[in-house]
Every structure is written in C-alpha cells, then in structure tokens.
Write a protein that holds these residues in place. Structure first.
Motif, mmCIF file in Angstrom:
data_model
loop_
_atom_site.group_PDB
_atom_site.id
_atom_site.type_symbol
_atom_site.label_atom_id
_atom_site.label_comp_id
_atom_site.label_asym_id
_atom_site.label_seq_id
_atom_site.Cartn_x
_atom_site.Cartn_y
_atom_site.Cartn_z
ATOM 1 N N GLY A 87 8.150 5.703 -23.946
ATOM 2 C CA GLY A 87 8.726 4.821 -22.945
ATOM 3 C C GLY A 87 9.510 5.588 -21.901
ATOM 4 N N VAL A 88 10.286 6.578 -22.337
ATOM 5 C CA VAL A 88 11.040 7.408 -21.397
ATOM 6 C C VAL A 88 10.079 8.166 -20.496
ATOM 7 C CG1 VAL A 88 12.571 9.401 -21.198
ATOM 8 C CG2 VAL A 88 13.065 7.610 -22.875
ATOM 9 N N ASP A 89 9.013 8.701 -21.081
ATOM 10 C CA ASP A 89 8.013 9.429 -20.294
ATOM 11 C C ASP A 89 7.362 8.510 -19.265
ATOM 12 O OD1 ASP A 89 6.239 11.775 -19.803
ATOM 13 O OD2 ASP A 89 4.701 10.400 -20.551
ATOM 14 N N PHE A 90 7.054 7.276 -19.692
ATOM 15 C CA PHE A 90 6.416 6.315 -18.786
ATOM 16 C C PHE A 90 7.325 5.968 -17.612
ATOM 17 C CE2 PHE A 90 5.800 1.849 -17.543
ATOM 18 C CZ PHE A 90 4.483 1.869 -17.142
ATOM 19 N N LEU A 91 8.606 5.691 -17.904
ATOM 20 C CA LEU A 91 9.532 5.270 -16.865
ATOM 21 C C LEU A 91 9.954 6.425 -15.959
ATOM 22 C CD1 LEU A 91 11.813 2.815 -18.881
ATOM 23 C CD2 LEU A 91 9.984 2.233 -17.288
ATOM 24 N N MET A 92 9.957 7.644 -16.486
ATOM 25 C CA MET A 92 10.435 8.782 -15.721
ATOM 26 C C MET A 92 9.344 9.491 -14.927
ATOM 27 S SD MET A 92 13.662 8.817 -16.125
ATOM 28 C CE MET A 92 14.072 10.422 -15.446
ATOM 29 N N LEU A 93 8.106 9.101 -15.122
ATOM 30 C CA LEU A 93 7.023 9.722 -14.348
ATOM 31 C C LEU A 93 7.269 9.509 -12.855
ATOM 32 C CD1 LEU A 93 3.771 8.858 -16.322
ATOM 33 C CD2 LEU A 93 4.613 11.139 -15.751
ATOM 34 N N PRO A 94 6.995 10.526 -12.026
ATOM 35 C CA PRO A 94 7.252 10.407 -10.581
ATOM 36 C C PRO A 94 6.252 9.504 -9.877
ATOM 37 C CG PRO A 94 6.257 12.522 -11.076
ATOM 38 C CD PRO A 94 6.539 11.873 -12.397
ATOM 39 N N LYS A 100 2.630 1.995 -11.163
ATOM 40 C CA LYS A 100 2.325 1.919 -12.589
ATOM 41 C C LYS A 100 1.802 0.535 -12.958
ATOM 42 C CE LYS A 100 5.989 5.258 -13.527
ATOM 43 N NZ LYS A 100 7.346 5.454 -14.077
ATOM 44 N N PHE A 101 2.442 -0.494 -12.396
ATOM 45 C CA PHE A 101 2.014 -1.857 -12.717
ATOM 46 C C PHE A 101 0.616 -2.139 -12.171
ATOM 47 C CE2 PHE A 101 1.550 -6.338 -11.621
ATOM 48 C CZ PHE A 101 1.816 -6.940 -12.836
ATOM 49 N N ILE A 102 0.355 -1.751 -10.925
ATOM 50 C CA ILE A 102 -0.949 -2.056 -10.319
ATOM 51 C C ILE A 102 -2.064 -1.317 -11.039
ATOM 52 C CG2 ILE A 102 -1.082 -0.248 -8.558
ATOM 53 C CD1 ILE A 102 -1.893 -3.975 -8.063
ATOM 54 N N THR A 103 -1.759 -0.150 -11.600
ATOM 55 C CA THR A 103 -2.758 0.584 -12.379
ATOM 56 C C THR A 103 -3.138 -0.196 -13.631
ATOM 57 O OG1 THR A 103 -1.963 2.727 -11.589
ATOM 58 C CG2 THR A 103 -3.213 2.716 -13.643
ATOM 59 N N LEU A 168 2.023 -10.812 -19.051
ATOM 60 C CA LEU A 168 3.461 -11.074 -19.039
ATOM 61 C C LEU A 168 4.058 -10.832 -20.422
ATOM 62 C CD1 LEU A 168 6.028 -12.118 -17.638
ATOM 63 C CD2 LEU A 168 5.275 -14.449 -18.197
ATOM 64 N N GLY A 169 3.347 -11.274 -21.456
ATOM 65 C CA GLY A 169 3.813 -11.043 -22.816
ATOM 66 C C GLY A 169 3.942 -9.566 -23.138
ATOM 67 N N ALA A 170 3.037 -8.748 -22.562
ATOM 68 C CA ALA A 170 3.083 -7.308 -22.809
ATOM 69 C C ALA A 170 4.322 -6.670 -22.217
ATOM 70 C CB ALA A 170 1.829 -6.647 -22.243
ATOM 71 N N THR A 171 4.912 -7.282 -21.189
ATOM 72 C CA THR A 171 6.142 -6.747 -20.611
ATOM 73 C C THR A 171 7.374 -7.161 -21.421
ATOM 74 O OG1 THR A 171 6.478 -8.641 -19.114
ATOM 75 C CG2 THR A 171 5.117 -6.824 -18.308
ATOM 76 N N THR A 260 3.065 -11.876 -10.934
ATOM 77 C CA THR A 260 4.251 -11.494 -10.167
ATOM 78 C C THR A 260 5.480 -11.406 -11.059
ATOM 79 O OG1 THR A 260 3.329 -12.587 -8.195
ATOM 80 C CG2 THR A 260 5.689 -12.089 -8.187
ATOM 81 N N ILE A 261 5.641 -12.387 -11.952
ATOM 82 C CA ILE A 261 6.769 -12.366 -12.885
ATOM 83 C C ILE A 261 6.683 -11.130 -13.785
ATOM 84 C CG2 ILE A 261 7.879 -13.567 -14.805
ATOM 85 C CD1 ILE A 261 6.933 -16.189 -13.563
ATOM 86 N N ALA A 262 5.461 -10.799 -14.213
ATOM 87 C CA ALA A 262 5.281 -9.619 -15.064
ATOM 88 C C ALA A 262 5.710 -8.353 -14.332
ATOM 89 C CB ALA A 262 3.824 -9.511 -15.503
ATOM 90 N N TYR A 263 5.389 -8.271 -13.045
ATOM 91 C CA TYR A 263 5.796 -7.093 -12.266
ATOM 92 C C TYR A 263 7.314 -6.979 -12.191
ATOM 93 C CZ TYR A 263 7.046 -4.338 -8.191
ATOM 94 O OH TYR A 263 7.653 -3.443 -7.352
ATOM 95 N N PHE A 264 7.993 -8.070 -11.868
ATOM 96 C CA PHE A 264 9.444 -8.016 -11.758
ATOM 97 C C PHE A 264 10.093 -7.803 -13.136
ATOM 98 C CE2 PHE A 264 8.586 -10.127 -7.678
ATOM 99 C CZ PHE A 264 9.355 -9.290 -6.844
ATOM 100 N N ARG A 265 9.437 -8.273 -14.179
ATOM 101 C CA ARG A 265 9.928 -7.998 -15.514
ATOM 102 C C ARG A 265 9.866 -6.492 -15.793
ATOM 103 N NH1 ARG A 265 13.181 -8.830 -19.807
ATOM 104 N NH2 ARG A 265 12.223 -8.030 -21.699
ATOM 105 N N LEU A 266 8.779 -5.847 -15.374
ATOM 106 C CA LEU A 266 8.660 -4.403 -15.547
ATOM 107 C C LEU A 266 9.687 -3.680 -14.706
ATOM 108 C CD1 LEU A 266 7.021 -2.111 -16.854
ATOM 109 C CD2 LEU A 266 5.584 -2.095 -14.811
ATOM 110 N N GLN A 267 9.998 -4.209 -13.529
ATOM 111 C CA GLN A 267 11.001 -3.600 -12.653
ATOM 112 C C GLN A 267 12.362 -3.496 -13.329
ATOM 113 O OE1 GLN A 267 9.988 -1.791 -10.083
ATOM 114 N NE2 GLN A 267 10.913 -2.939 -8.413
ATOM 115 N N ASP A 268 12.673 -4.479 -14.168
ATOM 116 C CA ASP A 268 13.979 -4.520 -14.821
ATOM 117 C C ASP A 268 14.010 -3.762 -16.149
ATOM 118 O OD1 ASP A 268 14.850 -6.126 -12.763
ATOM 119 O OD2 ASP A 268 14.374 -7.991 -13.813
#
Length: 271
Positions: A87-94, A100-103, A168-171, A260-268
């Motif tokens: 998770g740290v690796d995923f969030l810290m990738l440049p 990341k979400f659109i991928t 959305l559940g995956a987020t 859209t909700i899933a994206y903003f959930r990932l943002q947080d």
C-alpha cells in the motif's frame, strides 16, 4: 513528480508500463482460468452427450462468466492497499491518484469487457469445432445477445452498475472485498425493501398483505375486497415520467456516479 499533479500523459505511460509489468502474470492467469472453464465444461458435455447443440445452451455460461468473473476481477482492484508495504509503495509511486485510478478503471471495465468477449468468441469457435468433430454438425445460432429481443441490452447496463458497485467496494474493503461488497449490497437492498414496505404500509395499510407483492418504489399490487371473502388485485404504478427518470438514471447515472465516488474515496486513502 511533474508540476501537473493531476494528469500527465508521459508520466501515465510510465505508470501503465510498471502496472502491466507487475500484474501481467495475474491478468494472464485470470484470463486463462475464465477461458479454460468456458471451454472445458461445454466440450466435456459435447464429448459425453449431445448437449450444447444450440448457442442458447452456451448463453448461461456467457452471462455467469461475465458477471461472476467481471465482478470478482473488479473486487481485486486496489488489492495492494490491503497490505501495508504494498500500500505504501502504491501510494508513494510518482504518479497522481487520478492516473492510478484511471489505470485500474480501464483495466477492470473496458479491458476486462473486451478481453472477455474475445475469449468467449475463441471459446465458442473451439466448442463448435469439437461438436463438428463429434457429430458433424455446427452449433445452431438461435440466440442473439443484443437484438433478439433488444431488451437484452439492459443486462449490460446492470453489469456496468454492478461493476461500479464492486469498484467502489474495492476502495473500501481491501481484504475479502468481493464477499464484503456482496454483503453490503445485500444489506443495502434489504434496507430499501424495508423502507419501501414501511412507506407503502403508511399509504395503503396492511390489508391483504399486498406489500409483499410490490416492486420497491415502482408498483404496488393491492388486493381490494369486492365481495365478502373475495379479493380483486389492483395494480398501482408510478407515473410514466418517473419511470423514464428511473430508466435514465439506471442507464446513464448510477455507474458514472459510483465511479466518481470511488475515485474520491481513493483520493482520501491513507496507510
């Protein structure tokens, strides 16, 4: 990271390359599993009996694979967040959260949808060849997936809506996401049914237990007494303009809203 922290095409290309390098083996195994099951089971029945002589016999396999395979695959999105190191690796990738979400979005929606149909078509050709080799007959094409009748297209609207639910559940759930999302969806639907039942009981009362045969927020089949011990069903349906509003929302609003909700959930998301 480049000054544009939302989306940069070159940076996204690098992230795509890394994502597919890391996940290629998993995607290949998932595709081969779906393809193998769709192919092996019908061929087994063809070789041991005269089953699967018509395309309509294969349709259940197609829909089961589409829904179960697609939703299970989607539930594995953002699986890295279930493990602290990954998770740290995923969030810290440049790369930005949007990149990341659109991928993941493109892979789990468009990517799976295209590859699944390519896989099913290839499977169908192999099954047809097996039937020709066994009986000297091709599979009879008696089933049109979209145009016979045209209402079948609503199956795909339902799939996209459910796919958005599981994304959305995956987020929210990073471990056992599929099971937890199914349970959450069941609780949500049950809650809607209870709210609808209470609403209808307030409007019509409980005479005849008609609320048991109603479609939530769409129609009510009320049993009215026309004579002693004689009941006559009367159907109450919502206005046509509201039906069209429901239909429009189901076709064009539910899935994009949940994405859209899933994206903003990932943002947080934090680790």
């Amino acid at each position: 990271m480049q000054p544009n922290n939302f989306f940069a095409l070159r940076r996204w290309q690098f992230y795509l390359q890394k994502h597919f390098t890391d996940s290629f083996r998993f995607y290949l195994m998932a595709l081969l599993t779906v393809f193998g099951l769709m192919t092996a089971i019908p061929i087994f029945f063809i070789l041991t009996s005269s089953a699967f002589g018509r395309l309509s016999n294969l349709a259940p396999f197609y829909y089961i694979g589409l829904f179960f395979g697609g939703l299970l695959f989607t539930s594995w999105s953002f699986n890295e967040l279930g493990h602290k190191e990954k998770g740290v690796d995923f969030l810290m990738l440049p790369a930005s959260k949007f990149e990341k979400f659109i991928t993941i979005f493109l892979v789990s929606t468009i990517g799976f949808f295209l590859l699944y149909h390519l896989s099913f078509y290839t499977s169908y050709k192999i099954i047809d060849s097996a039937r020709v080799a066994k009986y000297g007959q091709h599979i009879v094409n008696d089933y049109s997936f979209l145009d016979d009748p045209k209402e079948k297209i609503y199956i795909y609207y339902a799939y996209m809506a459910l796919q958005a639910v599981f994304l959305l559940g995956a987020t929210y759930y990073h471990k056992y996401s599929f099971i937890k999302t199914v349970l959450s969806l069941f609780i949500f639907i049950l809650g809607l049914y209870i709210i609808n039942a209470i609403f209808i009981l307030f409007l019509f009362g409980n005479e005849g237990d008609f609320w048991k045969s109603s479609m939530p927020f769409v129609m009510v089949n009320k049993l009215e007494m026309t004579a002693p011990n004689s009941w006559h069903p009367t159907l109450y349906v919502i206005p046509e303009w509201l039906q069209k509003s429901y239909l429009f929302a189901a076709k064009f609003l539910i899935a994009p809203t949940l994405w859209t909700i899933a994206y903003f959930r990932l943002q947080d998301k934090e680790i």
